[in-house]
Design a protein around this motif. Structure first.
Motif, short mmCIF file in Angstrom:
data_model
loop_
_atom_site.label_atom_id
_atom_site.label_comp_id
_atom_site.label_asym_id
_atom_site.label_seq_id
_atom_site.Cartn_x
_atom_site.Cartn_y
_atom_site.Cartn_z
N UNK A 44 1.76 29.05 1.81
CA UNK A 44 1.06 30.88 2.04
C UNK A 44 1.95 31.94 2.98
N UNK A 45 0.87 33.20 2.20
CA UNK A 45 1.16 34.13 3.27
C UNK A 45 0.27 35.05 2.86
N UNK A 46 -0.04 36.40 4.39
CA UNK A 46 -1.44 36.85 4.05
C UNK A 46 -0.53 37.97 4.01
N UNK A 47 -1.38 39.15 3.09
CA UNK A 47 -1.05 40.43 3.47
C UNK A 47 -2.23 41.47 4.22
N UNK A 48 -1.06 42.27 4.38
CA UNK A 48 -1.59 42.88 6.03
C UNK A 48 -1.74 44.00 5.75
N UNK A 49 -2.52 45.17 6.01
CA UNK A 49 -2.69 46.68 6.43
C UNK A 49 -3.56 46.65 5.37
N UNK A 50 -4.51 46.88 4.53
CA UNK A 50 -5.76 46.63 3.13
C UNK A 50 -5.14 48.63 2.93
N UNK A 109 -2.34 46.98 -3.09
CA UNK A 109 -2.51 47.72 -2.52
C UNK A 109 -3.02 47.57 -0.71
N UNK A 110 -1.56 47.12 -0.77
CA UNK A 110 -1.61 46.31 1.24
C UNK A 110 -0.38 47.34 1.37
N UNK A 111 0.97 47.03 2.97
CA UNK A 111 1.72 47.94 3.00
C UNK A 111 1.98 46.73 4.19
N UNK A 112 1.83 45.69 4.02
CA UNK A 112 2.74 44.09 4.44
C UNK A 112 2.36 43.03 4.72
N UNK A 113 3.20 42.43 4.82
CA UNK A 113 2.81 40.52 4.75
C UNK A 113 3.43 39.52 5.97
N UNK A 114 2.92 38.55 5.66
CA UNK A 114 3.09 37.64 6.76
C UNK A 114 3.15 36.32 6.34
N UNK A 115 4.35 35.61 7.14
CA UNK A 115 3.67 33.94 7.25
C UNK A 115 2.83 33.92 7.28
N UNK A 116 1.98 33.02 7.22
CA UNK A 116 0.56 32.30 7.10
C UNK A 116 1.03 31.23 8.06
N UNK A 117 2.29 30.65 8.08
CA UNK A 117 2.56 29.45 8.75
C UNK A 117 1.45 28.18 8.08
N UNK A 118 1.70 28.33 6.72
CA UNK A 118 0.85 26.97 6.79
C UNK A 118 1.42 26.37 5.16
N UNK A 119 1.69 25.37 4.91
CA UNK A 119 2.37 24.92 4.08
C UNK A 119 2.21 23.16 3.69
N UNK A 120 2.36 23.54 2.28
CA UNK A 120 2.06 21.60 1.89
C UNK A 120 1.98 21.46 0.87
N UNK A 121 1.96 20.63 0.33
CA UNK A 121 1.90 19.71 -1.51
C UNK A 121 0.52 20.39 -2.24
N UNK A 122 -0.60 19.85 -1.34
CA UNK A 122 -1.57 21.19 -2.28
C UNK A 122 -2.16 21.68 -1.55
N UNK A 123 -1.98 22.66 -3.07
CA UNK A 123 -2.13 24.07 -3.23
C UNK A 123 -3.30 24.04 -2.32
N UNK A 124 -4.72 23.18 -3.44
CA UNK A 124 -6.45 22.95 -3.19
C UNK A 124 -6.03 23.08 -1.89
N UNK A 125 -5.04 22.18 -1.44
CA UNK A 125 -5.89 22.07 0.49
C UNK A 125 -5.34 23.39 1.07
N UNK A 126 -4.77 24.14 1.01
CA UNK A 126 -4.13 25.23 1.83
C UNK A 126 -5.06 26.03 0.99
#
Lengths: 267, 337
Positions: free
Chosen positions: B85-91, B182-199
């Motif tokens: 999972x990643x999170x877009x920042x600075x919208x 329309x965002x200008x940066x991205x960061x790792x959300x420090x969340x990973x796993x097998x189940x996309x639904x769970x994330x």
């Protein structure tokens, strides 16, 4: 021996005056106690008279005023405290948790007299005001609202957030109510419910008309822009459809569509 | 059908259990009803595959159709592989009003500018999820469909999930996402796993969270009938533990995580006269929790009393912050980031 006796007489004098002081104090307290006793008896009698509905005499009125004044003052103070607490939390459901280190706020949303969803938020109050967790969906601009008002004006923050959530609930409800109508089809929508494209059939020539509703203001459940499109451009520019466009701008979608159906514009 | 298409088809057919074959092929919508009926899903897979290939040949279905089938398969079975999972920042201000059409056009245009050979497939689902399948090529080689990257993005949220993501493609993919959302940066959300639904459920808070409320209507479930006196004394205690577990980890069906990793960068603190104490160096270690359903296990531990409450913020941060990778340093007594 003479010296000794003189000595003892001198120590006796401070003791003697101390004794006098204490005796005077006792006398004063006795007087006070008697006065209070008389006042209590008078109030009790007055209360008894009032309870039994007996007529009051002239000398009773003085006591009555005193009593009323005392009661009013205490009630006033209690109400003032309640009022300041209420305005502090902007009238929302607030619950203390974590031994006073944080509070939990419940935000209810409603549309057209029906409760829709309840959102919760836990706010940490230890050093600065911080939101520790919540179940508000990520497409609501919570961080932006928090950045603007959370630290400086908690009540304002709750009110702005409540406006956003209620407007979102309203827009969501409108979409499900449109689907209940049956004849109008929702072609495109998004999660924030601020962009909507509807397809309706014009009654007269069974032509398809596309209505695009854009909700520029997220705190409102009415659109800020409505565009009507159809292959039949004369239909779009007709007076009836110009009125329909205004209906869509001024009323919730499902109401506007219902009116349009009743007036015969759409199927 | 060329070799690459056949390999991909073989891979997919092998993964799908027999019972689901028919359903998947139907949602693929590329074979006619007669053709579908002519296929026997109880056959051994290699035989089924042969028949399928000949049916595809009848309709002249090639690589493009097969990649569609692969995407259909992944959309129906999103809980495999390792999603990050990643999170877009600075919208920017207009990030909130990006429509799907705008997103698709900008995303495709951006990647097609950088890559002469690239294959992008996009689909928007009912729940607002946008699935993107990218087969990467470069200026000389055709797209490699055997190693596609899958990207899932929910419009109007800052969350993006990647599967099979190679670091050499990162800058291009990020740039395309920035332009499209329309965002200008991205960061790792420090969340990973097998189940996309769970994330997804964790970051979008779509699981059943429990908040402290005035009227506690939570009752203990699966209460074993015991002596009434024990029950009476036990009930309040059990309810409190259950409430504590639910507040920390949620209630009902919890998002399925397989692990939580805590990377320690702290100093060793002990009261014995160990040589470790004297060192100024950081005591580096990694604590890893693994389970087939981690949050369920934690919940059970707390609710049954195996673990004493209150729940440490190190563990409840998993649900509160939606992460399963933490770096713990000395300065903050808890999880950082």
């Amino acid at each position: 021996m003479m010296l000794e006796r003189a000595g003892t007489r001198r120590t006796e004098r401070p003791q003697h005056s101390r004794l006098e002081e204490l005796r005077n104090a006792i006398a004063t307290l006795h007087v006070k106690r008697d006065r209070l006793r008389i006042e209590t008896v008078a109030v009790k009698n007055l209360k008894q008279k009032m309870d039994q509905g007996m007529p009051l005499e002239d000398h009773d009125y003085g006591d009555l005023l005193q009593l009323e004044k005392a009661l009013l003052t205490s009630r006033h103070m209690k109400l003032k405290d309640l009022q300041s607490a209420h305005s502090l939390i902007a009238g929302y459901d607030l619950m203390e948790c974590n031994q006073g280190k944080s509070v939990c706020v419940s935000l209810h949303t409603a549309f057209e007299g029906v409760y829709v969803e309840t959102y919760n938020m836990e706010v940490d109050l230890t050093r600065t005001v911080q939101i520790s967790r919540h179940n508000i969906p990520p497409y609501v601009p919570l961080e932006m609202i928090a950045k603007q008002t959370l630290q400086t004006d908690f009540k304002g923050f709750l009110q702005t957030l409540s406006l956003h959530l209620n407007a979102l609930a309203g827009r969501k409800q409108q979409i499900s109510l449109i689907m209940e109508l049956g004849t109008v089809k929702v072609i495109e929508r998004n999660q924030l419910c601020n962009f909507l494209i509807l397809m309706c059939k014009a009654q007269e020539e069974s032509e398809t008309v596309l209505c695009t509703l854009e909700y520029g203001d997220l705190t409102r459940y009415l659109p800020t822009r409505v565009t009507i499109e159809s292959e039949n451009t004369t239909l779009v520019e007709s007076q009836q459809w110009r009125k329909n466009r205004l209906l869509l701008l001024e009323f919730p979608v499902h109401c506007a569509l219902l009116t349009m159906r009743k007036m015969g514009s759409i199927a | 059908m060329d070799g690459q298409a056949k390999t991909i088809l073989q891979r997919i057919i092998r993964k799908i259990p027999n019972k689901k074959l028919e359903v998947t092929l139907k949602s693929w919508d590329r074979l006619s009803t007669e053709q579908l009926e002519s296929l026997d899903c109880t056959q051994p897979k290699w035989l089924f595959l042969e028949n399928l290939i000949s049916r595809c040949g009848e309709k002249r279905l090639g690589l493009k159709a097969v990649t569609k089938l692969e995407m259909v398969y992944y959309i129906d079975n999103p809980n495999q592989g390792t999603w990050q999972a990643f999170q877009l920042m600075e919208a920017e201000d207009d990030a909130v009003s990006v429509s799907f059409t705008q997103f698709r056009e900008r995303f495709k245009a951006n990647l097609e500018e950088d890559f002469r050979h690239i294959s992008i497939r996009m689909k928007k689902l009912e729940d607002g999820a946008i699935w993107i399948r990218i087969a990467w090529g470069d200026n000389f080689r055709k797209p490699n469909h055997l190693k596609p990257t899958y990207v899932v993005h929910y419009l109007q949220t800052p969350y993006v999930f990647f599967l099979n993501f190679m670091s050499k493609h990162k800058p291009f993919l990020y740039e395309a996402l920035f332009r499209a959302t329309r965002h200008t940066s991205i960061k790792e959300a420090h969340l990973s796993g097998r189940s996309l639904t769970a994330l997804r459920d964790l970051v979008m808070r779509q699981y059943q969270q429990v908040f402290p409320t005035k009227d506690r209507t939570l009752k203990e479930r699966n209460g074993t009938p015991l002596h009434p006196n024990i029950e009476k004394e036990h009930a309040e205690y059990a309810e409190r533990r259950h409430q504590m577990a639910c507040e920390a980890f949620g209630d009902g069906i919890l998002p399925k995580l397989e692990r939580a990793v805590y990377k320690l960068e702290t100093r060793y603190r002990g009261n014995s006269s160990n040589t470790l104490n004297d060192k100024d160096e950081l005591f580096r270690g990694v604590v890893k929790f693994s389970s087939s359903n981690l949050l369920q296990s934690f919940h059970h531990c707390v609710a049954t009393g195996i673990v004493e409450g209150p729940v440490t913020p190190l563990l409840s941060s998993i649900t509160q912050k939606g992460k399963n990778y933490f770096v713990i340093t000395d300065k903050v007594p808890g999880a950082t980031h």
